[in-house]
Design an enzyme around this catalytic site. Structure first.
Site, PDB file in Angstrom:
ATOM      1  N   ALA A 190      40.721  53.926  37.655  1.00 33.52           N
ATOM      2  CA  ALA A 190      39.539  54.341  38.458  1.00 33.52           C
ATOM      3  C   ALA A 190      39.056  55.915  37.468  1.00 33.52           C
ATOM      4  O   ALA A 190      37.629  55.590  37.439  1.00 33.52           O
ATOM      5  CB  ALA A 190      40.090  54.920  39.816  1.00 33.52           C
ATOM      6  N   TYR A 191      39.919  56.557  37.159  1.00 36.06           N
ATOM      7  CA  TYR A 191      39.320  57.403  36.158  1.00 36.06           C
ATOM      8  C   TYR A 191      38.509  56.944  34.877  1.00 36.06           C
ATOM      9  O   TYR A 191      37.390  57.466  34.624  1.00 36.06           O
ATOM     10  CB  TYR A 191      40.313  58.478  35.674  1.00 36.06           C
ATOM     11  CG  TYR A 191      40.297  59.326  34.519  1.00 36.06           C
ATOM     12  CD1 TYR A 191      39.645  60.778  35.255  1.00 36.06           C
ATOM     13  CD2 TYR A 191      40.095  59.392  33.211  1.00 36.06           C
ATOM     14  CE1 TYR A 191      39.362  61.636  34.352  1.00 36.06           C
ATOM     15  CE2 TYR A 191      39.766  60.025  32.566  1.00 36.06           C
ATOM     16  CZ  TYR A 191      39.380  61.616  33.039  1.00 36.06           C
ATOM     17  OH  TYR A 191      38.907  62.426  32.009  1.00 36.06           O
ATOM     18  N   GLY A 192      39.224  56.010  34.334  1.00 30.88           N
ATOM     19  CA  GLY A 192      38.597  55.427  33.223  1.00 30.88           C
ATOM     20  C   GLY A 192      37.136  54.788  33.384  1.00 30.88           C
ATOM     21  O   GLY A 192      36.302  54.790  32.572  1.00 30.88           O
TER      22      GLY A 192
END
Length: 204
Positions: free
Chosen positions: A76-78
């Site tokens: 999700a961060y990426g």
């Protein structure tokens, strides 16, 4: 307001997607993507109303995944960081198409790896030793980036991408003795090598 930096971010922990809770995913996307959307909107409205004769600048901070590389455990961060260049380019095109914000510039900023709890949390011992080679302290990264931010802010430039961990700096560290020690430690763990200065041979 002359300079606005959208820097807040969270990674949600190193957890595979299928084990993530909807609440955790929403928190990451809400902070990293929706937060930037809302803050950029607010900044543009404040800046375009100023009309003080000076150009104002907004910087959106990128991170791991921005170039499309995999970020296992932090999917999700990426994904949110991958969206930063596209979002920034879209707003720049909107500025050209719809007008009314000629005094506002939008840019991206990449700090690279910064030696923080966010980077080290959930990392394996070997990952921490590798980060010790590539990552610098927040104060050092911040000082250099602010100099670059001020340089851009003193110009009429728009769409800049300023970086701390740029290609020459990466090559310098990849070709360093520290990396050779790290690789030797992977091949011969019994040697108990600590390639950096902040993480010991056990990865602590």
């Amino acid at each position: 307001v002359d300079i606005w930096i959208n820097n807040a971010g969270r990674n949600g922990g190193k957890i595979p997607l299928w084990e993530q809770t909807p609440e955790n995913l929403a928190g990451v996307v809400g902070c990293n993507l929706m937060g930037v959307l809302l803050c950029t909107r607010a900044a543009i409205n404040v800046m375009k109303a100023q009309q003080n004769g000076r150009r104002a600048h907004i910087f959106n901070v990128t991170g791991s995944g921005v170039k499309g590389e995999a970020t296992p455990g932090w999917s999700a961060y990426g994904a949110t960081k991958r969206g930063m260049p596209q979002f920034t380019k879209s707003i720049l095109k909107e500025m050209d198409k719809y007008g009314g914000v000629e005094n506002v510039s939008l840019h991206t900023m990449s700090p690279g790896m910064v030696f923080t709890d966010m980077l080290l949390s959930d990392a394996t011992p070997n990952e921490r030793k590798f980060f010790d080679i590539l990552a610098d302290e927040p104060e050092q990264v911040g000082e250099e980036l602010i100099e670059k931010v001020l340089g851009v802010a003193a110009s009429q430039e728009t769409g800049a991408n300023i970086q701390y961990l740029d290609t020459p700096r990466i090559l310098q560290r990849i070709l360093s003795v520290d990396l050779l020690k790290f690789l030797a430690g992977l091949a011969f763990p019994q040697l108990k090598l600590a390639p950096g200065k902040r993480i010991d041979a056990d990865g602590n």
